[in-house]
Scaffold this motif. Structure first.
Motif, PDB file in Angstrom:
ATOM      1  N   ALA A   1     119.832   1.868  53.734  1.00  0.00           N
ATOM      2  CA  ALA A   1     120.463   1.905  55.056  1.00  0.00           C
ATOM      3  C   ALA A   1     119.877   0.825  55.969  1.00  0.00           C
ATOM      4  O   ALA A   1     120.606   0.134  56.691  1.00  0.00           O
ATOM      5  CB  ALA A   1     120.285   3.288  55.690  1.00  0.00           C
ATOM      6  N   GLU A   2     118.538   0.668  55.914  1.00  0.00           N
ATOM      7  CA  GLU A   2     117.914  -0.340  56.775  1.00  0.00           C
ATOM      8  C   GLU A   2     118.252  -1.751  56.287  1.00  0.00           C
ATOM      9  O   GLU A   2     118.407  -2.669  57.094  1.00  0.00           O
ATOM     10  CB  GLU A   2     116.396  -0.137  56.844  1.00  0.00           C
ATOM     11  CG  GLU A   2     115.958   1.209  57.417  1.00  0.00           C
ATOM     12  CD  GLU A   2     116.533   1.512  58.789  1.00  0.00           C
ATOM     13  OE1 GLU A   2     117.031   0.598  59.471  1.00  0.00           O
ATOM     14  OE2 GLU A   2     116.516   2.703  59.168  1.00  0.00           O
ATOM     15  N   LEU A   3     118.396  -1.902  54.982  1.00  0.00           N
ATOM     16  CA  LEU A   3     118.768  -3.220  54.463  1.00  0.00           C
ATOM     17  C   LEU A   3     120.128  -3.631  55.031  1.00  0.00           C
ATOM     18  O   LEU A   3     120.315  -4.753  55.505  1.00  0.00           O
ATOM     19  CB  LEU A   3     118.817  -3.227  52.931  1.00  0.00           C
ATOM     20  CG  LEU A   3     119.067  -4.646  52.438  1.00  0.00           C
ATOM     21  CD1 LEU A   3     117.886  -5.185  51.670  1.00  0.00           C
ATOM     22  CD2 LEU A   3     120.344  -4.781  51.667  1.00  0.00           C
TER      23      LEU A   3
ATOM     24  N   LEU B   1     123.211  -3.938  67.666  1.00  0.00           N
ATOM     25  CA  LEU B   1     123.934  -4.164  66.409  1.00  0.00           C
ATOM     26  C   LEU B   1     123.374  -3.269  65.300  1.00  0.00           C
ATOM     27  O   LEU B   1     124.130  -2.710  64.494  1.00  0.00           O
ATOM     28  CB  LEU B   1     123.799  -5.633  65.986  1.00  0.00           C
ATOM     29  CG  LEU B   1     124.409  -6.669  66.920  1.00  0.00           C
ATOM     30  CD1 LEU B   1     124.032  -8.074  66.462  1.00  0.00           C
ATOM     31  CD2 LEU B   1     125.931  -6.523  66.963  1.00  0.00           C
ATOM     32  N   HIS B   2     122.056  -3.136  65.274  1.00  0.00           N
ATOM     33  CA  HIS B   2     121.389  -2.399  64.198  1.00  0.00           C
ATOM     34  C   HIS B   2     121.851  -0.931  64.155  1.00  0.00           C
ATOM     35  O   HIS B   2     122.274  -0.432  63.111  1.00  0.00           O
ATOM     36  CB  HIS B   2     119.868  -2.485  64.415  1.00  0.00           C
ATOM     37  CG  HIS B   2     119.065  -1.826  63.337  1.00  0.00           C
ATOM     38  ND1 HIS B   2     118.439  -2.535  62.348  1.00  0.00           N
ATOM     39  CD2 HIS B   2     118.794  -0.527  63.080  1.00  0.00           C
ATOM     40  CE1 HIS B   2     117.823  -1.697  61.534  1.00  0.00           C
ATOM     41  NE2 HIS B   2     118.019  -0.468  61.969  1.00  0.00           N
ATOM     42  N   GLU B   3     121.783  -0.260  65.299  1.00  0.00           N
ATOM     43  CA  GLU B   3     122.121   1.180  65.291  1.00  0.00           C
ATOM     44  C   GLU B   3     123.612   1.401  65.043  1.00  0.00           C
ATOM     45  O   GLU B   3     123.999   2.340  64.364  1.00  0.00           O
ATOM     46  CB  GLU B   3     121.675   1.852  66.596  1.00  0.00           C
ATOM     47  CG  GLU B   3     120.180   1.732  66.904  1.00  0.00           C
ATOM     48  CD  GLU B   3     119.264   2.130  65.739  1.00  0.00           C
ATOM     49  OE1 GLU B   3     119.645   3.015  64.946  1.00  0.00           O
ATOM     50  OE2 GLU B   3     118.169   1.532  65.612  1.00  0.00           O
ATOM     51  N   LEU B   4     124.459   0.527  65.587  1.00  0.00           N
ATOM     52  CA  LEU B   4     125.896   0.722  65.363  1.00  0.00           C
ATOM     53  C   LEU B   4     126.279   0.360  63.923  1.00  0.00           C
ATOM     54  O   LEU B   4     127.244   0.905  63.385  1.00  0.00           O
ATOM     55  CB  LEU B   4     126.705  -0.073  66.387  1.00  0.00           C
ATOM     56  CG  LEU B   4     126.561   0.488  67.814  1.00  0.00           C
ATOM     57  CD1 LEU B   4     127.279  -0.393  68.822  1.00  0.00           C
ATOM     58  CD2 LEU B   4     127.097   1.919  67.910  1.00  0.00           C
ATOM     59  N   ALA B   5     125.478  -0.519  63.286  1.00  0.00           N
ATOM     60  CA  ALA B   5     125.692  -0.764  61.851  1.00  0.00           C
ATOM     61  C   ALA B   5     125.394   0.516  61.064  1.00  0.00           C
ATOM     62  O   ALA B   5     126.096   0.843  60.102  1.00  0.00           O
ATOM     63  CB  ALA B   5     124.789  -1.905  61.369  1.00  0.00           C
ATOM     64  N   HIS B   6     124.367   1.264  61.492  1.00  0.00           N
ATOM     65  CA  HIS B   6     124.090   2.563  60.843  1.00  0.00           C
ATOM     66  C   HIS B   6     125.293   3.504  60.995  1.00  0.00           C
ATOM     67  O   HIS B   6     125.626   4.248  60.079  1.00  0.00           O
ATOM     68  CB  HIS B   6     122.868   3.226  61.473  1.00  0.00           C
ATOM     69  CG  HIS B   6     121.540   2.692  60.988  1.00  0.00           C
ATOM     70  ND1 HIS B   6     121.290   2.353  59.679  1.00  0.00           N
ATOM     71  CD2 HIS B   6     120.379   2.442  61.657  1.00  0.00           C
ATOM     72  CE1 HIS B   6     120.037   1.928  59.551  1.00  0.00           C
ATOM     73  NE2 HIS B   6     119.469   1.959  60.739  1.00  0.00           N
ATOM     74  N   VAL B   7     125.913   3.487  62.173  1.00  0.00           N
ATOM     75  CA  VAL B   7     127.072   4.374  62.392  1.00  0.00           C
ATOM     76  C   VAL B   7     128.178   4.047  61.377  1.00  0.00           C
ATOM     77  O   VAL B   7     128.811   4.939  60.816  1.00  0.00           O
ATOM     78  CB  VAL B   7     127.595   4.247  63.843  1.00  0.00           C
ATOM     79  CG1 VAL B   7     128.896   5.023  64.024  1.00  0.00           C
ATOM     80  CG2 VAL B   7     126.542   4.740  64.831  1.00  0.00           C
TER      81      VAL B   7
ATOM     82  N   ALA C   1     111.320  -8.016  57.351  1.00  0.00           N
ATOM     83  CA  ALA C   1     110.665  -7.120  56.386  1.00  0.00           C
ATOM     84  C   ALA C   1     111.184  -5.683  56.429  1.00  0.00           C
ATOM     85  O   ALA C   1     111.237  -5.003  55.407  1.00  0.00           O
ATOM     86  CB  ALA C   1     109.161  -7.142  56.647  1.00  0.00           C
ATOM     87  N   TYR C   2     111.624  -5.233  57.611  1.00  0.00           N
ATOM     88  CA  TYR C   2     112.074  -3.843  57.762  1.00  0.00           C
ATOM     89  C   TYR C   2     113.247  -3.521  56.819  1.00  0.00           C
ATOM     90  O   TYR C   2     113.471  -2.362  56.465  1.00  0.00           O
ATOM     91  CB  TYR C   2     112.471  -3.601  59.226  1.00  0.00           C
ATOM     92  CG  TYR C   2     112.680  -2.159  59.573  1.00  0.00           C
ATOM     93  CD1 TYR C   2     111.663  -1.228  59.407  1.00  0.00           C
ATOM     94  CD2 TYR C   2     113.907  -1.716  60.058  1.00  0.00           C
ATOM     95  CE1 TYR C   2     111.853   0.108  59.713  1.00  0.00           C
ATOM     96  CE2 TYR C   2     114.114  -0.383  60.386  1.00  0.00           C
ATOM     97  CZ  TYR C   2     113.080   0.525  60.207  1.00  0.00           C
ATOM     98  OH  TYR C   2     113.282   1.833  60.513  1.00  0.00           O
ATOM     99  N   ALA C   3     113.974  -4.556  56.377  1.00  0.00           N
ATOM    100  CA  ALA C   3     115.087  -4.353  55.438  1.00  0.00           C
ATOM    101  C   ALA C   3     114.625  -3.708  54.143  1.00  0.00           C
ATOM    102  O   ALA C   3     115.407  -3.060  53.445  1.00  0.00           O
ATOM    103  CB  ALA C   3     115.768  -5.688  55.136  1.00  0.00           C
TER     104      ALA C   3
HETATM  105 ZN   LIG Z   1     117.552   1.419  61.256  1.00  0.00          ZN
END
Ligand SMILES: [Zn+2]
Length: 288
Positions: free
Chosen positions: A249-251, A192-198, A242-244
């Motif tokens: 973009a990470e948020l 989910l994380h990487e495709l959210a970046h897309v 925390a990574y958000a």
């Molecule tokens: Zn990321």
């Protein structure tokens, strides 16, 4: 994803008809009236080429969904298990279209088993489940590494990158973290994380705002992402891991993970962020 989008098909038919007419008139004017036959031929060719993707989708979906793929989805994807039969069928269609149209490769000794491919496609199908008009860009290769990698794409001990999306390039996944993401359900899912970046990068900007958002909806998103980023950096223990706090973009990517994996908690603790995500994805994940 649309199998046969009526409006697009109508438009492509209209374009093909105009091309046919123009070519027929040009042929008649330049050569002779009998040469006008070339117009409909060119028009038909234009129609066949421009609708090729959708005709392939229709052909693809005439076969039944493989039972062993259904078993994998049942076992590994909680989102799929919770769907009613109609929604399941649509999900399965999205999975099949994604797998047919995306190029997925294994690297560094990874093996591309059905489960890995299905979990990547399931991540995509979850994100676009409420958006039937959504189309994934097919220009990015998807590369699967056996385990986490480092900045030099080496999978040596200590490497800790589970996934990555290059601005205009491939999407990288660690196979081990991809599978772990679907077994924990703790708001940490690299698929989910990487495709959210897309989705974020669709407009060429990594700004934490979906790239295909309507212009009027952009300003409230930008403001919300900036507020949540500042808050996440100031204090620990929020609903987003925390990574958000890394950047906008990470948020966004971490918020998308929470929206699909911890929706009730996200809605209770941050109803404004939940509402923005529910409106964009056109899904009420907490209400399912
Ligand atoms: Zn990321």
């Amino acid at each position: 994803m649309q199998i046969w989008p009526q409006r697009t098909a109508f438009m492509l038919r209209a374009i093909a008809a105009v091309v046919a007419l123009v070519v027929a008139l040009a042929a008649a004017a330049i050569h002779s009236l009998t040469a006008a036959w070339v117009g409909p031929v060119v028009g038909a060719f234009v129609y066949l080429v421009t609708t090729r993707k959708y005709r392939r989708r229709r052909r693809l979906l005439t076969a039944p969904f493989p039972e062993r793929w259904r078993d994998v989805l049942e076992r590994r994807v909680a989102f799929y298990r919770a769907l009613d039969p109609d929604a399941r069928r649509r999900f399965e269609d999205d999975v099949r279209i994604f797998l047919a149209e995306q190029r997925i490769f294994a690297d560094r000794g990874a093996s591309l088993d059905d489960e890995t491919r299905l979990l990547i496609a399931a991540s995509a199908a979850m994100l676009c489940h409420g958006m039937p008009d959504f189309e994934w860009p097919s220009l990015r290769d998807i590369v699967v590494y056996p385990r986490a990698f480092d900045e030099g794409y080496q999978t040596s001990n200590g490497a800790n990158i589970a996934g990555m999306v290059h601005a205009q390039g491939p999407i990288l996944f660690s196979q081990r973290e991809l599978k772990l993401g679907f077994s924990r359900g703790d708001g940490h899912n690299v698929g989910l994380h990487e495709l959210a970046h897309v989705i974020d990068f669709a407009d060429g900007r990594a700004d934490g705002v979906p790239g295909d958002l309507e212009w009027v909806a952009t300003a409230p998103w930008v403001a919300l992402v900036a507020r949540r980023l500042a808050a996440r950096r100031k204090r620990s223990g929020g609903v987003l891991r925390a990574y958000a706090g890394t950047n906008e973009a990470e948020l966004f990517a971490v918020a998308v993970e929470a929206f699909f994996e911890k929706p009730a908690e996200l809605r209770r603790r941050d109803p404004e962020l939940y509402a923005h995500l529910a409106e964009y994805f056109r899904q009420d994940t907490a209400g399912r």
